[in-house]
Design a protein around this motif. Structure first.
Motif, PDB file in Angstrom:
ATOM      1  N   ILE A 131       0.825  -1.200   0.000  1.00 40.99           N
ATOM      2  CA  ILE A 131       0.000   0.000   0.000  1.00 40.99           C
ATOM      3  C   ILE A 131       0.863   1.255   0.000  1.00 40.99           C
ATOM      4  CG2 ILE A 131      -1.822  -1.190   1.299  1.00 40.99           C
ATOM      5  CD1 ILE A 131      -0.676   1.293   3.435  1.00 40.99           C
ATOM      6  N   VAL A 132       0.258   2.360  -0.466  1.00 34.57           N
ATOM      7  CA  VAL A 132       0.845   3.690  -0.302  1.00 34.57           C
ATOM      8  C   VAL A 132      -0.154   4.499   0.518  1.00 34.57           C
ATOM      9  CG1 VAL A 132       1.432   5.845  -1.472  1.00 34.57           C
ATOM     10  CG2 VAL A 132       2.222   3.664  -2.406  1.00 34.57           C
ATOM     11  N   GLU A 133       0.330   5.134   1.574  1.00 39.03           N
ATOM     12  CA  GLU A 133      -0.576   5.891   2.436  1.00 39.03           C
ATOM     13  C   GLU A 133      -0.682   7.341   1.978  1.00 39.03           C
ATOM     14  OE1 GLU A 133       0.400   5.888   6.594  1.00 39.03           O
ATOM     15  OE2 GLU A 133      -1.151   7.328   7.088  1.00 39.03           O
ATOM     16  N   TYR A 134      -1.895   7.873   1.976  1.00 38.91           N
ATOM     17  CA  TYR A 134      -2.069   9.310   1.805  1.00 38.91           C
ATOM     18  C   TYR A 134      -2.734   9.870   3.053  1.00 38.91           C
ATOM     19  CZ  TYR A 134      -6.693   7.845  -0.090  1.00 38.91           C
ATOM     20  OH  TYR A 134      -7.923   7.265  -0.298  1.00 38.91           O
ATOM     21  N   PHE A 135      -2.517  11.146   3.288  1.00 35.75           N
ATOM     22  CA  PHE A 135      -3.048  11.731   4.513  1.00 35.75           C
ATOM     23  C   PHE A 135      -3.221  13.229   4.348  1.00 35.75           C
ATOM     24  CE2 PHE A 135       0.926  13.708   5.769  1.00 35.75           C
ATOM     25  CZ  PHE A 135       1.893  12.893   5.174  1.00 35.75           C
ATOM     26  N   CYS A 136      -4.033  13.798   5.214  1.00 39.95           N
ATOM     27  CA  CYS A 136      -4.185  15.246   5.314  1.00 39.95           C
ATOM     28  C   CYS A 136      -3.210  15.734   6.367  1.00 39.95           C
ATOM     29  CB  CYS A 136      -5.623  15.587   5.709  1.00 39.95           C
ATOM     30  SG  CYS A 136      -5.850  17.308   6.192  1.00 39.95           S
ATOM     31  N   SER A 137      -2.326  16.656   5.978  1.00 35.38           N
ATOM     32  CA  SER A 137      -1.292  17.096   6.914  1.00 35.38           C
ATOM     33  C   SER A 137      -1.870  17.821   8.128  1.00 35.38           C
ATOM     34  CB  SER A 137      -0.281  17.994   6.202  1.00 35.38           C
ATOM     35  OG  SER A 137      -0.922  19.146   5.694  1.00 35.38           O
ATOM     36  N   PHE A 138      -3.084  18.375   7.987  1.00 34.47           N
ATOM     37  CA  PHE A 138      -3.696  19.100   9.114  1.00 34.47           C
ATOM     38  C   PHE A 138      -4.378  18.158  10.109  1.00 34.47           C
ATOM     39  CE2 PHE A 138      -4.390  22.010   5.366  1.00 34.47           C
ATOM     40  CZ  PHE A 138      -3.269  22.789   5.611  1.00 34.47           C
ATOM     41  N   HIS A 139      -4.961  17.082   9.589  1.00 35.50           N
ATOM     42  CA  HIS A 139      -5.799  16.212  10.430  1.00 35.50           C
ATOM     43  C   HIS A 139      -5.308  14.765  10.455  1.00 35.50           C
ATOM     44  CE1 HIS A 139      -8.545  19.466   8.769  1.00 35.50           C
ATOM     45  NE2 HIS A 139      -8.431  19.753  10.061  1.00 35.50           N
ATOM     46  N   HIS A 140      -4.029  14.576  10.150  1.00 36.64           N
ATOM     47  CA  HIS A 140      -3.445  13.235  10.133  1.00 36.64           C
ATOM     48  C   HIS A 140      -3.643  12.532  11.468  1.00 36.64           C
ATOM     49  CE1 HIS A 140       0.374  10.721   8.923  1.00 36.64           C
ATOM     50  NE2 HIS A 140      -0.708   9.994   9.039  1.00 36.64           N
ATOM     51  N   ALA A 141      -3.347  13.245  12.555  1.00 34.26           N
ATOM     52  CA  ALA A 141      -3.431  12.645  13.888  1.00 34.26           C
ATOM     53  C   ALA A 141      -4.877  12.369  14.307  1.00 34.26           C
ATOM     54  CB  ALA A 141      -2.758  13.544  14.921  1.00 34.26           C
ATOM     55  N   LEU A 142      -5.843  12.967  13.578  1.00 35.08           N
ATOM     56  CA  LEU A 142      -7.248  12.755  13.902  1.00 35.08           C
ATOM     57  C   LEU A 142      -7.860  11.658  13.027  1.00 35.08           C
ATOM     58  CD1 LEU A 142      -8.293  16.502  14.262  1.00 35.08           C
ATOM     59  CD2 LEU A 142      -7.850  14.858  16.097  1.00 35.08           C
ATOM     60  N   GLY A 143      -7.019  10.953  12.297  1.00 37.51           N
ATOM     61  CA  GLY A 143      -7.503   9.815  11.513  1.00 37.51           C
ATOM     62  C   GLY A 143      -7.813  10.132  10.067  1.00 37.51           C
ATOM     63  N   MET A 144      -7.377  11.316   9.581  1.00 34.92           N
ATOM     64  CA  MET A 144      -7.640  11.657   8.184  1.00 34.92           C
ATOM     65  C   MET A 144      -6.496  11.116   7.326  1.00 34.92           C
ATOM     66  SD  MET A 144      -8.919  15.201   6.548  1.00 34.92           S
ATOM     67  CE  MET A 144      -9.406  15.289   4.806  1.00 34.92           C
ATOM     68  N   ALA A 145      -6.662   9.830   6.954  1.00 39.53           N
ATOM     69  CA  ALA A 145      -5.662   9.136   6.144  1.00 39.53           C
ATOM     70  C   ALA A 145      -6.362   8.077   5.326  1.00 39.53           C
ATOM     71  CB  ALA A 145      -4.593   8.511   7.041  1.00 39.53           C
ATOM     72  N   GLY A 146      -5.666   7.623   4.288  1.00 40.46           N
ATOM     73  CA  GLY A 146      -6.218   6.571   3.444  1.00 40.46           C
ATOM     74  C   GLY A 146      -5.093   5.863   2.738  1.00 40.46           C
ATOM     75  N   GLU A 147      -5.448   4.979   1.816  1.00 42.72           N
ATOM     76  CA  GLU A 147      -4.398   4.231   1.131  1.00 42.72           C
ATOM     77  C   GLU A 147      -4.749   3.897  -0.301  1.00 42.72           C
ATOM     78  OE1 GLU A 147      -4.277   0.702   3.668  1.00 42.72           O
ATOM     79  OE2 GLU A 147      -5.096  -0.476   2.008  1.00 42.72           O
ATOM     80  N   LEU A 148      -3.693   3.832  -1.123  1.00 41.98           N
ATOM     81  CA  LEU A 148      -3.784   3.272  -2.468  1.00 41.98           C
ATOM     82  C   LEU A 148      -3.291   1.838  -2.360  1.00 41.98           C
ATOM     83  CD1 LEU A 148      -2.000   6.139  -4.476  1.00 41.98           C
ATOM     84  CD2 LEU A 148      -4.463   5.858  -4.127  1.00 41.98           C
ATOM     85  N   SER A 149      -4.051   0.915  -2.922  1.00 38.42           N
ATOM     86  CA  SER A 149      -3.589  -0.470  -2.905  1.00 38.42           C
ATOM     87  C   SER A 149      -3.970  -1.146  -4.210  1.00 38.42           C
ATOM     88  CB  SER A 149      -4.138  -1.207  -1.696  1.00 38.42           C
ATOM     89  OG  SER A 149      -5.545  -1.228  -1.716  1.00 38.42           O
ATOM     90  N   VAL A 150      -3.403  -2.306  -4.437  1.00 33.95           N
ATOM     91  CA  VAL A 150      -3.616  -3.023  -5.685  1.00 33.95           C
ATOM     92  C   VAL A 150      -4.919  -3.803  -5.612  1.00 33.95           C
ATOM     93  CG1 VAL A 150      -2.619  -4.703  -7.286  1.00 33.95           C
ATOM     94  CG2 VAL A 150      -1.123  -3.167  -5.975  1.00 33.95           C
ATOM     95  N   ALA A 151      -5.721  -3.657  -6.655  1.00 39.18           N
ATOM     96  CA  ALA A 151      -7.029  -4.345  -6.659  1.00 39.18           C
ATOM     97  C   ALA A 151      -6.849  -5.855  -6.709  1.00 39.18           C
ATOM     98  CB  ALA A 151      -7.855  -3.877  -7.855  1.00 39.18           C
TER      99      ALA A 151
END
Ligand code: CU
Length: 151
Positions: A131-151
Motif C-alpha cells: 500500500i501507499v498511504e495518503y493523509f491530510c497534513s492538518f488532520h493526520h493525527a485525527l484519523g484523516m488518512a487513506g491508502e492506495l492499494s492493488v485491486a
C-alpha cells in the motif's frame, strides 16, 4: 474474625468480581457500537484512519475522491482506493468539508492543500505490491488518512 466482618468482605469480593466483568464487557462493546455508527477505524501502516469505504479505480485514468469533515470526524471518501499495480492515475480531490484539507503522499513528494469547495488534481501511481498511504497534513493525527492499494 467476627462473623459480620466475614460477610462484609464476601460482599466486597463479589462486588469487585461483578465490576471486573462489567468493565470487560463494556470495553468489548465500545468498538462494536463505533462501527455501527459508520465511523469505524482501520489501520493503515501504523496509523488509525477513519474508514469511509473502499472504491475501485481499476481501468480508470481519473478518479474523484473527497476530503471531508462532519460530526463523525475528518476523513477521505473513499478511504481505500484500489487500482492497477504500477499504473498512474489522476485523482481529483474535492474538499467537500468546511475547513482546509490537504492531500499528501510522502514517498511521491505530494503535498497539496485544498480550500473548502475546491478541487485539486494530483497524479499518483499505484504501488506494485502493498500500500501507499495518503493523509491530510492538518488532520493526520485525527484519523484523516487513506491508502492506495492493488485491486
Ligand atoms: Cu484535513
Amino acid at each position: 474474625m467476627h462473623p459480620r466482618t466475614f460477610v462484609l468482605s464476601s460482599v466486597v469480593a463479589v462486588a469487585l468480581i461483578t465490576l471486573a466483568a462489567c468493565s470487560s464487557s463494556s470495553s468489548s462493546a465500545g468498538p462494536a457500537s463505533g462501527s455501527s455508527s459508520g465511523s469505524s477505524k482501520i489501520t493503515i501502516g501504523s496509523d488509525h484512519a477513519n474508514d469511509h469505504g473502499t472504491k475501485d479505480a481499476t481501468g480508470q485514468s481519473t478518479f474523484q475522491i473527497e476530503a471531508d469533515n462532519d460530526s463523525s470526524g475528518y476523513y477521505f471518501d473513499p478511504t481505500i482506493l484500489t487500482g492497477n499495480g504500477g499504473r498512474s492515475i489522476t485523482l481529483e480531490i474535492k474538499n467537500a468539508g468546511s475547513v482546509q484539507h490537504n492531500f499528501s503522499i510522502t514517498s511521491m513528494n505530494i503535498n497539496v492543500t485544498i480550500q473548502p469547495g475546491s478541487t485539486q488534481e494530483v497524479n499518483v501511481t499505484f504501488p506494485q505490491t502493498g500500500i501507499v498511504e495518503y493523509f491530510c497534513s492538518f488532520h493526520h493525527a485525527l484519523g484523516m488518512a487513506g491508502e492506495l492499494s492493488v485491486a
